[in-house]
Every structure is written in C-alpha cells, then in structure tokens.
Enzyme design. Structure first.
Site, mmCIF file in Angstrom:
data_model
loop_
_atom_site.group_PDB
_atom_site.id
_atom_site.type_symbol
_atom_site.label_atom_id
_atom_site.label_comp_id
_atom_site.label_asym_id
_atom_site.label_seq_id
_atom_site.Cartn_x
_atom_site.Cartn_y
_atom_site.Cartn_z
ATOM 1 N N LYS A 13 0.833 -1.200 0.000
ATOM 2 C CA LYS A 13 0.000 0.000 0.000
ATOM 3 C C LYS A 13 0.876 1.262 0.000
ATOM 4 O O LYS A 13 2.104 1.190 0.191
ATOM 5 C CB LYS A 13 -0.917 -0.036 1.223
ATOM 6 C CG LYS A 13 -1.869 -1.262 1.262
ATOM 7 C CD LYS A 13 -2.786 -1.184 2.487
ATOM 8 C CE LYS A 13 -3.556 -2.467 2.722
ATOM 9 N NZ LYS A 13 -4.477 -2.359 3.874
ATOM 10 N N TYR A 53 -12.000 -3.078 -3.160
ATOM 11 C CA TYR A 53 -12.560 -3.113 -1.812
ATOM 12 C C TYR A 53 -14.085 -3.246 -1.808
ATOM 13 O O TYR A 53 -14.722 -2.919 -0.797
ATOM 14 C CB TYR A 53 -12.119 -1.869 -1.036
ATOM 15 C CG TYR A 53 -10.691 -1.965 -0.508
ATOM 16 C CD1 TYR A 53 -10.267 -3.082 0.209
ATOM 17 C CD2 TYR A 53 -9.782 -0.927 -0.709
ATOM 18 C CE1 TYR A 53 -8.963 -3.175 0.695
ATOM 19 C CE2 TYR A 53 -8.475 -1.016 -0.213
ATOM 20 C CZ TYR A 53 -8.082 -2.145 0.489
ATOM 21 O OH TYR A 53 -6.794 -2.233 0.984
ATOM 22 N N ASN A 116 -1.414 -0.409 7.532
ATOM 23 C CA ASN A 116 -0.906 -1.755 7.818
ATOM 24 C C ASN A 116 -0.162 -2.373 6.641
ATOM 25 O O ASN A 116 0.039 -3.578 6.568
ATOM 26 C CB ASN A 116 -2.023 -2.663 8.342
ATOM 27 C CG ASN A 116 -3.116 -2.888 7.339
ATOM 28 O OD1 ASN A 116 -3.027 -2.433 6.194
ATOM 29 N ND2 ASN A 116 -4.150 -3.606 7.735
ATOM 30 N N HIS A 119 -1.848 -5.518 1.493
ATOM 31 C CA HIS A 119 -3.057 -6.305 1.269
ATOM 32 C C HIS A 119 -2.633 -7.674 0.767
ATOM 33 O O HIS A 119 -1.693 -7.785 -0.023
ATOM 34 C CB HIS A 119 -3.941 -5.634 0.207
ATOM 35 C CG HIS A 119 -5.001 -6.571 -0.305
ATOM 36 N ND1 HIS A 119 -6.214 -6.723 0.335
ATOM 37 C CD2 HIS A 119 -5.008 -7.436 -1.349
ATOM 38 C CE1 HIS A 119 -6.925 -7.642 -0.317
ATOM 39 N NE2 HIS A 119 -6.218 -8.084 -1.333
ATOM 40 N N GLU A 130 -8.991 -11.038 -7.690
ATOM 41 C CA GLU A 130 -8.084 -9.897 -7.504
ATOM 42 C C GLU A 130 -6.941 -9.919 -8.524
ATOM 43 O O GLU A 130 -6.531 -8.868 -9.026
ATOM 44 C CB GLU A 130 -7.540 -9.897 -6.072
ATOM 45 C CG GLU A 130 -8.618 -9.546 -5.050
ATOM 46 C CD GLU A 130 -8.175 -9.718 -3.596
ATOM 47 O OE1 GLU A 130 -8.999 -9.473 -2.705
ATOM 48 O OE2 GLU A 130 -7.022 -10.108 -3.362
HETATM 49 O O1 CDP Z 1 -6.255 -6.568 5.066
HETATM 50 P P1 CDP Z 1 -7.025 -7.640 5.804
HETATM 51 O O2 CDP Z 1 -7.550 -8.719 4.896
HETATM 52 O O3 CDP Z 1 -6.242 -8.175 6.971
HETATM 53 O O4 CDP Z 1 -8.280 -6.914 6.485
HETATM 54 P P2 CDP Z 1 -9.773 -6.653 5.924
HETATM 55 O O5 CDP Z 1 -10.720 -7.036 6.992
HETATM 56 O O6 CDP Z 1 -9.955 -7.241 4.582
HETATM 57 O O7 CDP Z 1 -9.827 -5.051 5.820
HETATM 58 C C1 CDP Z 1 -9.221 -4.381 4.745
HETATM 59 C C2 CDP Z 1 -8.417 -3.221 5.276
HETATM 60 O O8 CDP Z 1 -9.292 -2.292 5.879
HETATM 61 C C3 CDP Z 1 -7.424 -3.571 6.370
HETATM 62 O O9 CDP Z 1 -6.186 -4.065 5.874
HETATM 63 C C4 CDP Z 1 -7.258 -2.228 7.066
HETATM 64 O O10 CDP Z 1 -6.351 -1.388 6.352
HETATM 65 C C5 CDP Z 1 -8.645 -1.632 6.955
HETATM 66 N N1 CDP Z 1 -9.449 -1.827 8.158
HETATM 67 C C6 CDP Z 1 -9.507 -0.809 9.102
HETATM 68 O O11 CDP Z 1 -8.868 0.225 8.928
HETATM 69 N N2 CDP Z 1 -10.250 -0.949 10.236
HETATM 70 C C7 CDP Z 1 -10.938 -2.082 10.471
HETATM 71 N N3 CDP Z 1 -11.655 -2.212 11.583
HETATM 72 C C8 CDP Z 1 -10.906 -3.129 9.526
HETATM 73 C C9 CDP Z 1 -10.145 -2.989 8.384
HETATM 74 MG MG MG Z 2 -8.982 -8.550 3.356
#
Ligand code: CDP
Ligand code: MG
Length: 157
Positions: A13, A53, A116, A119, A130
């Site tokens: 990212k 997303y 973080n 992705h 994707e």
């Molecule tokens: O990236 P990952 O698959 O671990 O998480 P996700 O549940 O698919 O969420 C996508 C992205 O949204 C995360 O990597 C975070 O950057 C963001 N996110 C957030 O800022 N706050 C949350 N409570 C959940 C997700």
């Molecule tokens: Mg995810």
C-alpha cells in the site's frame, strides 16, 4: 506429500512505498521461496480502489480505505508457490497491527489498521478475482531452477 501450488495477490500500500520499504517487504516473500508471477507499480484510480474493496462497501472504514489506497502509488504483485495464499496471509499478520505477532510484516513494521502496509488475498476465489482485476493481461508462467530445492517437485517421494 504434494502441496497445492497457488497464486495470490499482494498490494504494498502507499505507506509501504512512501516509507521506502516496498523492496524490503517484497524481499521477505522472495526469501521465503515464493516466485513473482507479476509485479507492477500502480497509480490506483478510484474505480480500481472501489472494485478492489467492494467487499467492504458500507462498512465504517470503507471511505477511508478507498482514499488511503488511492493516495499514492502502490506495488502490486502476484506471488506463486505451495499454499501461497495461507503462507502470505500468515507472513502479513493480523489486520490490526497491535494484534499482529512479531515476525509478521504488520507485527514488525506497522502500528494502525489504515497503515498496515500490505493487502493479501484471503481465499482461492478472492485471489483469482483480484489477480484478474489488477493484472488483466494475466501472470507470467515460468520456472526457476532453485524450485526443486524448495518444493515437492524435487523432494524424494
Ligand atoms: O487486510 P485484511 O484482509 O487483513 O483486512 P480486511 O478485513 O480485509 O480489511 C481491509 C483493510 O481495511 C485492512 O487491511 C485495514 O487497512 C482496513 N481496516 C480498518 O482500517 N479498520 C478495520 N476495523 C478493519 C479494516
Ligand atoms: Mg482482506
């Protein structure tokens, strides 16, 4: 035992590129033994961010998410190898960096969810969708001689 070879999408990212650690993070995956099947620096238009997303549309963090990934270029890559989807998810670590284990990318380099760093696809279906979204021309198929020292291909049966 023959493991299943998979492809998965990662996106380093904007925070990873801006912090100058994109190459370092790619190196972790490469050192693990995964092979690049595609790799590109991408300016993420809003349309691509929304498609990527789409699963999060309607969630409280959706708008921030779309804006964050569009804010600056990202590095997108397809990684390939035995059990690549689970291997990469484990290397990336928990979504919320304060819950991510040390040794994972998020556990070693990140502090908050919107920063973080990476992705990674979470299942075979999402990986396929994707990869098609980010690399419509398709990944590049090839082999490396070293593969036989890292996979079942060259292991005694
Ligand atoms: O990236 P990952 O698959 O671990 O998480 P996700 O549940 O698919 O969420 C996508 C992205 O949204 C995360 O990597 C975070 O950057 C963001 N996110 C957030 O800022 N706050 C949350 N409570 C959940 C997700
Ligand atoms: Mg995810």
């Amino acid at each position: 035992m023959t493991e299943i070879v998979q492809r998965t999408l990662i996106v380093l990212k904007p925070d990873a590129v801006q912090r100058g650690i994109a190459g370092e993070l790619l190196g972790r995956f490469e050192r693990r033994g995964l092979r690049f099947a595609a790799l590109r620096l991408v300016t993420v238009e809003r349309a691509l961010a929304e498609l990527h997303y789409a699963v999060h549309k309607g969630k409280f963090f959706y708008e921030d998410l779309v804006k964050t990934i569009s804010a600056s270029p990202v590095v997108a890559a397809v990684l390939e190898g035995p059990n690549a989807i689970a291997v990469v998810r484990a290397m990336v670590g928990a979504t919320r960096p304060h819950e991510a284990a040390p040794g994972t990318i998020r556990g070693d380099y990140a502090l908050v969810g919107l920063r973080n760093l990476v992705h990674a696809s979470d299942a075979p279906e999402t990986a396929a969708a994707e990869i098609a979204l980010w690399f419509p021309e398709g990944p590049i198929a090839y082999t490396r001689d070293v593969e036989r020292w890292m996979t079942d291909e060259g292991a005694p049966s």
